[in-house]
Design a protein around this motif. Structure first.
Motif, PDB file in Angstrom:
ATOM      1  N   LEU A 190      -0.073   7.924  24.363  1.00 51.91           N
ATOM      2  CA  LEU A 190       1.235   7.300  24.245  1.00 51.91           C
ATOM      3  C   LEU A 190       1.459   6.846  22.809  1.00 51.91           C
ATOM      4  N   PRO A 191       2.716   6.551  22.425  1.00 51.11           N
ATOM      5  CA  PRO A 191       2.954   6.049  21.065  1.00 51.11           C
ATOM      6  C   PRO A 191       2.113   4.798  20.790  1.00 51.11           C
ATOM      7  N   ASN A 192       1.612   4.674  19.584  1.00 49.28           N
ATOM      8  CA  ASN A 192       0.765   3.569  19.115  1.00 49.28           C
ATOM      9  C   ASN A 192      -0.637   3.578  19.715  1.00 49.28           C
ATOM     10  N   ASP A 193      -1.032   4.631  20.414  1.00 50.20           N
ATOM     11  CA  ASP A 193      -2.398   4.752  20.931  1.00 50.20           C
ATOM     12  C   ASP A 193      -3.266   5.462  19.897  1.00 50.20           C
ATOM     13  N   TRP A 194      -4.565   5.195  19.947  1.00 45.86           N
ATOM     14  CA  TRP A 194      -5.524   5.917  19.114  1.00 45.86           C
ATOM     15  C   TRP A 194      -5.758   7.278  19.740  1.00 45.86           C
ATOM     16  N   LEU A 195      -5.798   8.307  18.927  1.00 43.63           N
ATOM     17  CA  LEU A 195      -6.065   9.653  19.421  1.00 43.63           C
ATOM     18  C   LEU A 195      -7.563   9.847  19.621  1.00 43.63           C
ATOM     19  N   PRO A 196      -7.980  10.343  20.793  1.00 40.89           N
ATOM     20  CA  PRO A 196      -9.406  10.657  20.961  1.00 40.89           C
ATOM     21  C   PRO A 196      -9.765  11.874  20.110  1.00 40.89           C
ATOM     22  N   THR A 197     -10.929  11.830  19.481  1.00 35.57           N
ATOM     23  CA  THR A 197     -11.369  12.936  18.639  1.00 35.57           C
ATOM     24  C   THR A 197     -12.792  13.325  19.010  1.00 35.57           C
ATOM     25  N   PRO A 198     -13.191  14.547  18.720  1.00 40.17           N
ATOM     26  CA  PRO A 198     -14.568  14.969  19.003  1.00 40.17           C
ATOM     27  C   PRO A 198     -15.544  14.588  17.890  1.00 40.17           C
ATOM     28  N   TYR A 199     -15.087  13.836  16.892  1.00 45.20           N
ATOM     29  CA  TYR A 199     -15.917  13.521  15.743  1.00 45.20           C
ATOM     30  C   TYR A 199     -16.766  12.281  15.981  1.00 45.20           C
ATOM     31  N   ILE A 200     -17.945  12.287  15.403  1.00 44.20           N
ATOM     32  CA  ILE A 200     -18.838  11.134  15.445  1.00 44.20           C
ATOM     33  C   ILE A 200     -18.358  10.141  14.385  1.00 44.20           C
ATOM     34  N   LYS A 201     -18.125   8.896  14.788  1.00 42.98           N
ATOM     35  CA  LYS A 201     -17.621   7.886  13.862  1.00 42.98           C
ATOM     36  C   LYS A 201     -18.730   7.177  13.102  1.00 42.98           C
ATOM     37  N   CYS A 202     -19.908   7.079  13.713  1.00 37.33           N
ATOM     38  CA  CYS A 202     -20.972   6.293  13.111  1.00 37.33           C
ATOM     39  C   CYS A 202     -22.319   6.779  13.630  1.00 37.33           C
ATOM     40  N   VAL A 203     -23.322   6.752  12.771  1.00 35.09           N
ATOM     41  CA  VAL A 203     -24.698   7.068  13.151  1.00 35.09           C
ATOM     42  C   VAL A 203     -25.575   5.982  12.552  1.00 35.09           C
ATOM     43  N   GLY A 204     -26.550   5.497  13.328  1.00 34.43           N
ATOM     44  CA  GLY A 204     -27.437   4.458  12.825  1.00 34.43           C
ATOM     45  C   GLY A 204     -28.851   4.641  13.328  1.00 34.43           C
ATOM     46  N   LEU A 205     -29.823   4.360  12.484  1.00 36.67           N
ATOM     47  CA  LEU A 205     -31.237   4.447  12.845  1.00 36.67           C
ATOM     48  C   LEU A 205     -31.747   3.081  13.263  1.00 36.67           C
ATOM     49  N   ASN A 206     -32.634   3.063  14.244  1.00 35.34           N
ATOM     50  CA  ASN A 206     -33.285   1.831  14.662  1.00 35.34           C
ATOM     51  C   ASN A 206     -34.405   1.543  13.659  1.00 35.34           C
ATOM     52  N   PRO A 207     -34.336   0.411  12.929  1.00 39.30           N
ATOM     53  CA  PRO A 207     -35.357   0.150  11.907  1.00 39.30           C
ATOM     54  C   PRO A 207     -36.759  -0.095  12.480  1.00 39.30           C
ATOM     55  N   PHE A 208     -36.850  -0.404  13.774  1.00 44.58           N
ATOM     56  CA  PHE A 208     -38.147  -0.645  14.396  1.00 44.58           C
ATOM     57  C   PHE A 208     -38.740   0.613  15.018  1.00 44.58           C
ATOM     58  N   LYS A 209     -37.890   1.598  15.287  1.00 50.20           N
ATOM     59  CA  LYS A 209     -38.344   2.849  15.894  1.00 50.20           C
ATOM     60  C   LYS A 209     -37.533   3.982  15.257  1.00 50.20           C
ATOM     61  N   PRO A 210     -38.010   4.543  14.165  1.00 46.65           N
ATOM     62  CA  PRO A 210     -37.236   5.545  13.426  1.00 46.65           C
ATOM     63  C   PRO A 210     -36.862   6.791  14.225  1.00 46.65           C
ATOM     64  N   SER A 211     -37.530   7.039  15.349  1.00 45.10           N
ATOM     65  CA  SER A 211     -37.163   8.198  16.154  1.00 45.10           C
ATOM     66  C   SER A 211     -35.946   7.918  17.030  1.00 45.10           C
ATOM     67  N   ALA A 212     -35.531   6.651  17.123  1.00 44.24           N
ATOM     68  CA  ALA A 212     -34.356   6.280  17.928  1.00 44.24           C
ATOM     69  C   ALA A 212     -33.149   6.102  17.017  1.00 44.24           C
ATOM     70  N   PHE A 213     -32.034   6.656  17.435  1.00 47.60           N
ATOM     71  CA  PHE A 213     -30.810   6.496  16.656  1.00 47.60           C
ATOM     72  C   PHE A 213     -29.602   6.465  17.576  1.00 47.60           C
ATOM     73  N   LEU A 214     -28.501   5.939  17.069  1.00 46.96           N
ATOM     74  CA  LEU A 214     -27.263   5.832  17.838  1.00 46.96           C
ATOM     75  C   LEU A 214     -26.178   6.668  17.193  1.00 46.96           C
ATOM     76  N   ALA A 215     -25.189   7.019  17.996  1.00 49.12           N
ATOM     77  CA  ALA A 215     -24.001   7.718  17.508  1.00 49.12           C
ATOM     78  C   ALA A 215     -22.807   7.201  18.298  1.00 49.12           C
ATOM     79  N   LEU A 216     -21.686   6.982  17.619  1.00 46.34           N
ATOM     80  CA  LEU A 216     -20.449   6.554  18.273  1.00 46.34           C
ATOM     81  C   LEU A 216     -19.473   7.709  18.285  1.00 46.34           C
ATOM     82  N   GLU A 217     -18.909   7.963  19.445  1.00 47.81           N
ATOM     83  CA  GLU A 217     -17.913   9.025  19.612  1.00 47.81           C
ATOM     84  C   GLU A 217     -16.826   8.465  20.518  1.00 47.81           C
TER      85      GLU A 217
END
Length: 140
Positions: free
Chosen positions: A28-55
């Motif tokens: 609808l007007p003034n809504d955010w458009l959903p996208t297939p792009y990853i907005k953010c990626v972050g590594l867990n400083p205590f476990k480098p094999s674990a990471f997050l991604a925001l979509e």
């Protein structure tokens, strides 16, 4: 490649992760458009094999040490999430924020509880585009 100190650094591709696209919805007007792009990626400083991604409004947590390479996925907001960060003080805490103007502290052991450990509504006048834990305050 060669590092600045003369040491040789070798990088190799280890894994490829595929995130299923979220269902498309009517915008609808003034809504955010959903996208297939990853907005953010972050590594867990205590476990480098674990990471997050925001979509869009979903948080995906991966662990590269697991054999099945599946992500833990949870919807963290109704609006798109734009930024996230693991805590430098606690291996299980992370911050998530975005277009809803809300900042949440989540515990990755209790992701099914979408309320999170702590939440501040209207933390900003408009969308929150960056969040950081304070390096000086160890309990947050």
């Amino acid at each position: 490649t060669e590092a600045g100190n003369g040491d040789t650094v070798t990088c190799k591709f280890a894994h490829s992760y595929n995130i299923k696209r979220s269902k498309e919805k009517e915008v609808l007007p003034n809504d955010w458009l959903p996208t297939p792009y990853i907005k953010c990626v972050g590594l867990n400083p205590f476990k480098p094999s674990a990471f997050l991604a925001l979509e869009n409004n979903r948080l995906h947590i991966f662990d590269a040490e697991k054999d099945e390479f599946e992500a833990t996925t949870v919807k963290v907001s109704h609006a798109p999430s734009l930024c996230a960060e693991y805590s430098p003080h606690n291996a299980h805490q992370l911050l998530v924020a975005g277009a809803s103007n809300t900042v949440k502290v989540l515990d990755d052991r209790q992701l099914s509880d979408s309320k999170g450990a702590w939440k501040r509504k209207d933390a900003h006048r408009s969308a929150v585009r960056d969040v950081r834990f304070s390096p000086l305050i160890p309990h947050w």
